[in-house]
Scaffold this motif. Structure first.
Motif, PDB file in Angstrom:
ATOM      1  N   ARG A   1      68.004  40.034  65.561  1.00  0.00           N
ATOM      2  CA  ARG A   1      67.423  38.694  65.500  1.00  0.00           C
ATOM      3  C   ARG A   1      67.116  38.296  64.053  1.00  0.00           C
ATOM      4  O   ARG A   1      67.419  37.192  63.609  1.00  0.00           O
ATOM      5  CB  ARG A   1      66.145  38.645  66.332  1.00  0.00           C
ATOM      6  N   GLU A   2      66.551  39.254  63.324  1.00  0.00           N
ATOM      7  CA  GLU A   2      66.216  38.983  61.914  1.00  0.00           C
ATOM      8  C   GLU A   2      67.472  38.619  61.135  1.00  0.00           C
ATOM      9  O   GLU A   2      67.492  37.652  60.358  1.00  0.00           O
ATOM     10  CB  GLU A   2      65.561  40.233  61.325  1.00  0.00           C
ATOM     11  N   ILE A   3      68.547  39.409  61.398  1.00  0.00           N
ATOM     12  CA  ILE A   3      69.799  39.137  60.688  1.00  0.00           C
ATOM     13  C   ILE A   3      70.305  37.750  61.056  1.00  0.00           C
ATOM     14  O   ILE A   3      70.739  36.969  60.194  1.00  0.00           O
ATOM     15  CB  ILE A   3      70.837  40.228  61.009  1.00  0.00           C
ATOM     16  N   GLY A   4      70.174  37.440  62.353  1.00  0.00           N
ATOM     17  CA  GLY A   4      70.596  36.120  62.807  1.00  0.00           C
ATOM     18  C   GLY A   4      69.864  35.024  62.062  1.00  0.00           C
ATOM     19  O   GLY A   4      70.460  34.054  61.588  1.00  0.00           O
ATOM     20  N   VAL A   5      68.546  35.210  61.935  1.00  0.00           N
ATOM     21  CA  VAL A   5      67.746  34.201  61.241  1.00  0.00           C
ATOM     22  C   VAL A   5      68.209  34.062  59.794  1.00  0.00           C
ATOM     23  O   VAL A   5      68.394  32.969  59.271  1.00  0.00           O
ATOM     24  CB  VAL A   5      66.244  34.590  61.289  1.00  0.00           C
ATOM     25  N   ARG A   6      68.436  35.217  59.173  1.00  0.00           N
ATOM     26  CA  ARG A   6      68.868  35.188  57.773  1.00  0.00           C
ATOM     27  C   ARG A   6      70.197  34.439  57.622  1.00  0.00           C
ATOM     28  O   ARG A   6      70.377  33.644  56.706  1.00  0.00           O
ATOM     29  CB  ARG A   6      69.030  36.601  57.227  1.00  0.00           C
ATOM     30  N   VAL A   7      71.118  34.747  58.565  1.00  0.00           N
ATOM     31  CA  VAL A   7      72.423  34.082  58.486  1.00  0.00           C
ATOM     32  C   VAL A   7      72.238  32.582  58.697  1.00  0.00           C
ATOM     33  O   VAL A   7      72.805  31.747  57.975  1.00  0.00           O
ATOM     34  CB  VAL A   7      73.407  34.672  59.513  1.00  0.00           C
ATOM     35  N   ALA A   8      71.397  32.249  59.672  1.00  0.00           N
ATOM     36  CA  ALA A   8      71.171  30.835  59.959  1.00  0.00           C
ATOM     37  C   ALA A   8      70.578  30.128  58.748  1.00  0.00           C
ATOM     38  O   ALA A   8      70.840  28.953  58.492  1.00  0.00           O
ATOM     39  CB  ALA A   8      70.234  30.698  61.161  1.00  0.00           C
ATOM     40  N   LEU A   9      69.764  30.858  57.979  1.00  0.00           N
ATOM     41  CA  LEU A   9      69.145  30.260  56.800  1.00  0.00           C
ATOM     42  C   LEU A   9      70.055  30.319  55.578  1.00  0.00           C
ATOM     43  O   LEU A   9      69.627  30.029  54.471  1.00  0.00           O
ATOM     44  CB  LEU A   9      67.819  30.940  56.488  1.00  0.00           C
ATOM     45  N   GLY A  10      71.293  30.803  55.788  1.00  0.00           N
ATOM     46  CA  GLY A  10      72.268  30.719  54.704  1.00  0.00           C
ATOM     47  C   GLY A  10      72.581  32.008  53.991  1.00  0.00           C
ATOM     48  O   GLY A  10      73.167  31.991  52.915  1.00  0.00           O
TER      49      GLY A  10
ATOM     50  N   GLU B   1      74.562  35.167  52.893  1.00  0.00           N
ATOM     51  CA  GLU B   1      75.992  35.465  52.862  1.00  0.00           C
ATOM     52  C   GLU B   1      76.255  36.807  53.532  1.00  0.00           C
ATOM     53  O   GLU B   1      75.350  37.641  53.664  1.00  0.00           O
ATOM     54  CB  GLU B   1      76.469  35.534  51.400  1.00  0.00           C
ATOM     55  N   ARG B   2      77.507  37.017  53.873  1.00  0.00           N
ATOM     56  CA  ARG B   2      77.923  38.307  54.446  1.00  0.00           C
ATOM     57  C   ARG B   2      77.527  39.460  53.539  1.00  0.00           C
ATOM     58  O   ARG B   2      77.026  40.487  53.983  1.00  0.00           O
ATOM     59  CB  ARG B   2      79.449  38.324  54.593  1.00  0.00           C
ATOM     60  N   SER B   3      77.746  39.256  52.234  1.00  0.00           N
ATOM     61  CA  SER B   3      77.479  40.339  51.299  1.00  0.00           C
ATOM     62  C   SER B   3      75.989  40.647  51.249  1.00  0.00           C
ATOM     63  O   SER B   3      75.580  41.790  51.095  1.00  0.00           O
ATOM     64  CB  SER B   3      77.997  39.983  49.913  1.00  0.00           C
ATOM     65  N   ASP B   4      75.148  39.581  51.413  1.00  0.00           N
ATOM     66  CA  ASP B   4      73.700  39.819  51.414  1.00  0.00           C
ATOM     67  C   ASP B   4      73.322  40.734  52.564  1.00  0.00           C
ATOM     68  O   ASP B   4      72.539  41.669  52.421  1.00  0.00           O
ATOM     69  CB  ASP B   4      72.942  38.491  51.564  1.00  0.00           C
ATOM     70  N   ILE B   5      73.900  40.402  53.726  1.00  0.00           N
ATOM     71  CA  ILE B   5      73.576  41.180  54.930  1.00  0.00           C
ATOM     72  C   ILE B   5      74.047  42.619  54.739  1.00  0.00           C
ATOM     73  O   ILE B   5      73.323  43.577  55.028  1.00  0.00           O
ATOM     74  CB  ILE B   5      74.268  40.561  56.172  1.00  0.00           C
ATOM     75  N   LEU B   6      75.269  42.727  54.234  1.00  0.00           N
ATOM     76  CA  LEU B   6      75.841  44.058  54.044  1.00  0.00           C
ATOM     77  C   LEU B   6      74.946  44.872  53.109  1.00  0.00           C
ATOM     78  O   LEU B   6      74.637  46.029  53.359  1.00  0.00           O
ATOM     79  CB  LEU B   6      77.244  43.922  53.450  1.00  0.00           C
ATOM     80  N   ARG B   7      74.516  44.197  52.029  1.00  0.00           N
ATOM     81  CA  ARG B   7      73.678  44.888  51.059  1.00  0.00           C
ATOM     82  C   ARG B   7      72.367  45.308  51.707  1.00  0.00           C
ATOM     83  O   ARG B   7      71.881  46.411  51.520  1.00  0.00           O
ATOM     84  CB  ARG B   7      73.419  43.982  49.850  1.00  0.00           C
TER      85      ARG B   7
END
Lengths: 898, 114
Positions: A804-813, A815-821
């Motif tokens: 859910r947190e990742i979802g929120v982060r993605v929704a707030l913009g 990037e893929r690389s941010d998530i990966l990091r």
């Protein structure tokens, strides 16, 4: 309506048996209400208080009775009964919870079973080889007795002289009993082929000391020991089965050995024979045990037997050595033994080679680490699971279970998992130990007879309890750290907030990675060293080379000339064959040369005051020896006809010898004289060095013992036995029947049994290394896989919890690389910490491997680099896979995620 | 009959109460039954303690009822004699009967006329 008095209710509820509590209180309230309605508040309250007051004593008594006797249907309930009751409840509950998550259960059980099986094996090996090789009632008091000579660098231990043994027997304050034995080969004709039987001559004390109970017939006693022609033997069970088809009728009959009748008294059972061979005879299987006759001793045989003593109770090895030293000085004073000789006692354990010892301890440590990694993995899974189960625990808490009760439930579950794994693990161990028996064939004789030790099962059981307790501690972490009720309200959300909750798990990742790196490094060093051993130059060409030892019995070969003629004859016959390239005879063949202890004098040089005795290697060889085995002779020449005729005048030395005694000088042409340190009676003369040969690995690929090598003409020594060395064209095994045929054409009564392939002899000297390599790499790979699974598991869990947190982060913009990091970053951090810790551990611990390594430093940078790189790659892959999944999370999906 | 099955006085009262009340024996009714008939105050705690002890001996068992169909209605624990319990009660009564044969108890215990 006002309720009943609160304090009274509270007081009573404290005292009541919990199972009755709510019924009693509700019954009271029911009546209270009736009285309240009928007669008013005051009366009702007074009634209520009186009820409570009068209930206190009986309730308390009841409560105490339950605590003392339990709540059982039997008339006199016992405490155990109550425990069993909750235990069955716990077990039933545990089974239900395993059934709910079968994959969890299976993975845990398999992981643990592997770890425990490995530990059981290692324990069995360590215990039976190192700790407790003699399984006899007086086992810890049995010592082997030696006559020692100090040569520079080390002590040479040989068997004692008869005079020493007799003297020891007289000083019976030290030894309860001293047994003697000596090994010999006896010729047996009567089967399909003539056989050379391995026979141990023993004094009757040996049998008593070994506690032999014959499986058929009887053993020999002191009464059998008479000076006469009656010779008595015992057959070992293996030989009895092999040669006589386990026919009990052979007992009481006479067999002819070395042309003399021997009376068969009985059969030595497998375990006794095995024990003797394992402990005392260097694992050489024996066919016969013969009584060492007093007549033999008188005739010179048995002058230098092996001696085994049983210490008197209360004496230890140090005391025995002290006493032996005292006796020895008496013997030297009276001139019975030579001055340089000392005497010592050693335990049978000390006969185990240093490499074997280190190898087994390393193995023991390795499997312990593997178990730790396995436990770390399981701890991880349990942590994850107990967070998931928090709700369940909370419900149980609400129903009146304290955290201790929940912990007991978890302990039951942990122990059940551990016991199941230990059972499977023990079976795995049993099976693997049988497979390890294969190494016996491969040259690692120590491993013969190692079986699943009952003590090892205890050991595993001890592990079970430890592991079970540890898991419980881990699984109860989330419950103890918070309040159970809190868990219920927070459930999953709590863990999806930040990384902090993952802290213990990240620590576990680091821990696993560190241990896996350590094991991988250890295995890497051993493999590296093994590869180098493969490349070692033996100094000869072992391909297509076979050898067989031929022992000529005195009865059929009366004198030296007859024996020399035989070897001559058989060599020339073999040479005729088209499959044979060349033939030679020696007293030995590498890597089975004999050691020489002695001093060297160089002509024209002042003999040093204290000329040290050296350990050298000697061989008596025919002229064609060097060309047959493929060893180069650099300077001078090899032996020729004239050397054998002139007798004891020439010698070929090896390069190391030439370098040591004639550095920068020409060795060929110089004369040397050798004096044996052991047989002082030997008559040696000046010998001229006629040639210098290449160094040969005399005993094994890995050691440099016997670096100084000497070769003498074959005729210089009476060839009571010789080793026929044949180089063939093509498959060496095809030569064996031809060889037998030729030998038997000359003498059909001669045993031709162990034909060795020289290449395999050398390979056999690496059995210990191969064993280390196989086990260490096997366990290192297991550790690697476990660590991989562990890292993967933690990261995936983290991803699914933080969806859910990742979802929120993605929704707030984001990037893929941010998530990966974000996701991979924390995993990689733990891995890096683990790698650093592992390197530190390895630098501290790999030095214990030093004695196992060949030309490889324990801090070999190449091995370290490779291992760290590999671990890092594995770690990155394990992190990347689940992290990539995180980047594909659809924010809409994720926000709906519960 | 094993030694353990001798019934204490209060146990006997409780079991007799269960025998009387049949299906409606729960804390309140049992207590009231004994108190009413014996004419002495009886505490609910003593009743439950005794029932627990009898339960241990396997002489009584219980079922819990569904909550009463009113708001906040509680469930009750209904007790009844087991087969063993009935047997034990019968034996105790028979023993009592035998013991008192030929005695005149009308004047009350402790004042038996010779």
């Amino acid at each position: 309506m006002t309720g009943p008095p609160r304090f009274a209710s509270w007081l009573l509820s404290r005292v009541l048996d919990p199972s009755d509590r709510r019924y009693v209180l509700s019954d009271l309230v029911e009546e209270y209400s009736e009285i309240f309605l009928a007669r008013g508040r005051r009366v009702a309250r007074r009634w209520y208080r009186a009820q409570v007051f009068r209930s206190l004593l009986p309730s308390l008594r009841r409560r105490l009775a339950i605590a003392r006797n339990g709540r059982n249907r039997s008339v006199r309930p016992t405490k155990r009964g109550m425990l069993m009751d909750t235990l069955t409840q716990d077990i039933r509950f545990a089974l239900r919870s395993f059934k709910r998550s079968p994959s969890f259960t299976v993975i845990v059980v398999i992981t643990l079973a592997l770890g425990m099986g490995a530990n059981t094996i290692a324990f069995s090996l360590v215990n039976s080889v190192l700790l407790n090789p003699v399984t006899l009632s007086g086992g810890d008091r049995i010592v082997q007795l030696w006559r020692d000579l100090e040569v520079p660098g080390h002590m040479v231990s040989t068997t004692p002289t008869r005079a020493m043994i007799d003297e020891w027997r007289r000083h019976d304050r030290v030894f309860e009993v001293i047994g003697e034995y000596e090994e010999a080969e006896l010729l047996y004709i009567g089967g399909d082929e003539p056989l050379g039987l391995s026979c141990t001559y023993m004094s009757p004390e040996m049998l008593a000391l070994l506690e032999v109970r014959p499986s058929v017939g009887r053993t020999f006693t002191a009464e059998d020991r008479v000076d006469g022609e009656d010779r008595v033997v015992l057959l070992t069970e293996a030989f009895w089965r092999r040669q006589f088809g386990a026919d009990p009728g052979i007992v009481g009959q006479t067999i002819v050995l070395d042309s003399l009748p021997h009376f068969v008294l009985g059969v030595v059972p497998l375990d006794s024979a095995d024990l003797f061979e394992r402990v005392f005879s260097g694992d050489e299987p024996q066919d016969l045990w013969a009584l060492m006759q007093t007549g033999d001793v008188a005739h010179g045989f048995g002058d230098n037997p092996f001696a085994v003593g049983v210490l008197r109770p209360g004496l230890d090895l140090d005391a025995a050595n002290e006493e032996l030293k005292r006796i020895q000085s008496g013997l030297i004073e009276s001139g019975i033994v030579e001055e340089d000789w000392t005497a010592s006692a050693s335990t049978p354990q000390e006969l185990v080679s240093q490499e074997m010892r280190t190898g087994l301890w390393v193995l023991f440590a390795t499997v312990a680490f593997v178990l730790l990694i396995a436990c770390a993995n399981i701890a991880n899974m349990l942590l994850a699971r107990s967070v998931v189960r928090a709700r369940e625990f909370a419900v149980r808490a609400a129903l009146g279970a304290g955290w201790l009760r929940v912990a007991r439930q978890l302990l039951t579950e942990s122990l059940m998992l551990a016991v199941t794994s230990a059972t499977i693990g023990s079976l795995v161990a049993l099976w693997s130990l049988q497979a390890l028996g294969g190494f016996y064939e491969g040259g690692l004789a120590r491993l013969r007879g190692v079986e699943l030790d009952p003590l090892a099962v205890f050991y595993t059981f001890g592990l079970v309890i430890l592991v079970g307790l540890a898991f419980t501690a881990v699984a109860t972490l989330p419950i103890r750290s918070g309040n159970l009720a809190q868990c219920a309200t927070q459930g999953r959300d709590q863990v999806s907030i930040g990384g902090r909750r993952f802290l213990p798990r990240q620590a576990l990742i680091s821990f696993e990675v560190a241990l896996a790196l350590l094991l991988f490094l250890g295995a890497g060093l051993v493999v590296n060293s093994y590869l180098r051993l493969q490349l070692v130059n033996t100094g000869l060409d072992p391909d297509g080379l076979i050898s067989v030892q031929l022992t000529l019995p005195e009865e059929s070969y009366a004198d030296e000339a007859a024996r020399l003629a035989f070897f001559d004859d058989v060599s020339s016959r073999m040479r005729q064959l088209s499959a044979v390239e060349s033939v030679a005879v020696g007293r030995g063949v590498p890597p089975r040369l004999s050691a020489l202890f002695g001093t060297v004098q160089v002509e024209g040089r002042e003999a040093p005051e204290d000329n040290p005795a050296l350990v050298m290697t000697g061989n008596y060889v025919t002229p064609g020896y060097f060309s047959t085995i493929g060893t180069a002779v650099f300077d001078g020449r090899t032996f020729a006809e004239e050397d054998s005729v002139s007798g004891k005048t020439s010698v070929v030395v090896n390069e190391s010898f030439a370098r040591k005694f004639f550095p920068g000088e020409e060795a060929v042409g110089r004369r040397i004289m050798l004096e044996s340190a052991i047989a002082s009676s030997s008559t040696e003369s000046w010998r001229t060095i006629v040639g210098v040969a290449d160094d040969v690995k005399a005993f094994s690929l890995s050691d440099d013992q016997g670096r100084l090598q000497l070769y003498f003409p074959f005729e210089d020594r009476d060839p009571t036995y010789g080793v026929l060395i044949v180089r063939g064209v093509g498959d060496p095994s095809a030569l064996i029947p031809l060889l037998k045929e030729q030998v038997w054409a000359i003498d059909p009564t001669l045993p031709v049994e162990r034909v060795d392939d020289v290449r395999q002899l050398y390979a056999g000297t690496l059995a210990q290394q191969r064993f280390n390599v196989m086990l260490l790499t096997g366990f290192a790979l297991l550790a690697l896989v476990l660590a991989l699974v562990g890292v993967y598991g933690v990261i995936s869990l983290m991803v699914s919890r933080r969806t859910r947190e990742i979802g929120v982060r993605v929704a707030l913009g984001a990037e893929r690389s941010d998530i990966l990091r974000m996701v991979a970053g924390s995993g990689l951090r733990s891995i890096s910490i683990g790698l650093i810790a592992g390197l530190g551990l390895a630098l501290g611990l790999t030095r214990y491997l030093e004695s196992l390594l060949f030309e490889v430093e324990p801090t070999d940078p190449l091995t370290y680099g490779a291992a760290v790189l590999l671990m890092a790659i594995v770690g990155v892959v394990a992190c990347y896979l689940p992290s990539r999944r995180a980047t594909t999370i659809d924010p809409m999906e994720a926000l709906r995620h519960d | 009959m094993s030694k353990g099955r001798y019934l204490a006085e209060f146990e006997l009262y409780v079991m007799l109460a269960l025998a009387r009340l049949e299906d409606s024996a729960y804390g309140v009714t049992i207590r009231q039954e004994i108190e009413g008939r014996a004419g002495r105050p009886v505490s609910i705690g003593a009743v439950y303690a005794t029932l627990g002890r009898l339960g241990d001996k396997g002489l009584v068992d219980f079922r819990t009822s569904d909550p009463l169909p009113v708001k906040g209605g509680r469930s009750r624990k209904y007790f009844r004699l087991t087969v063993d319990g009935q047997d034990a009660l019968h034996q105790s009564m028979a023993m009592l009967e035998r013991m008192k044969q030929g005695l005149e108890l009308d004047a009350g215990p402790g004042r038996v006329r010779k």
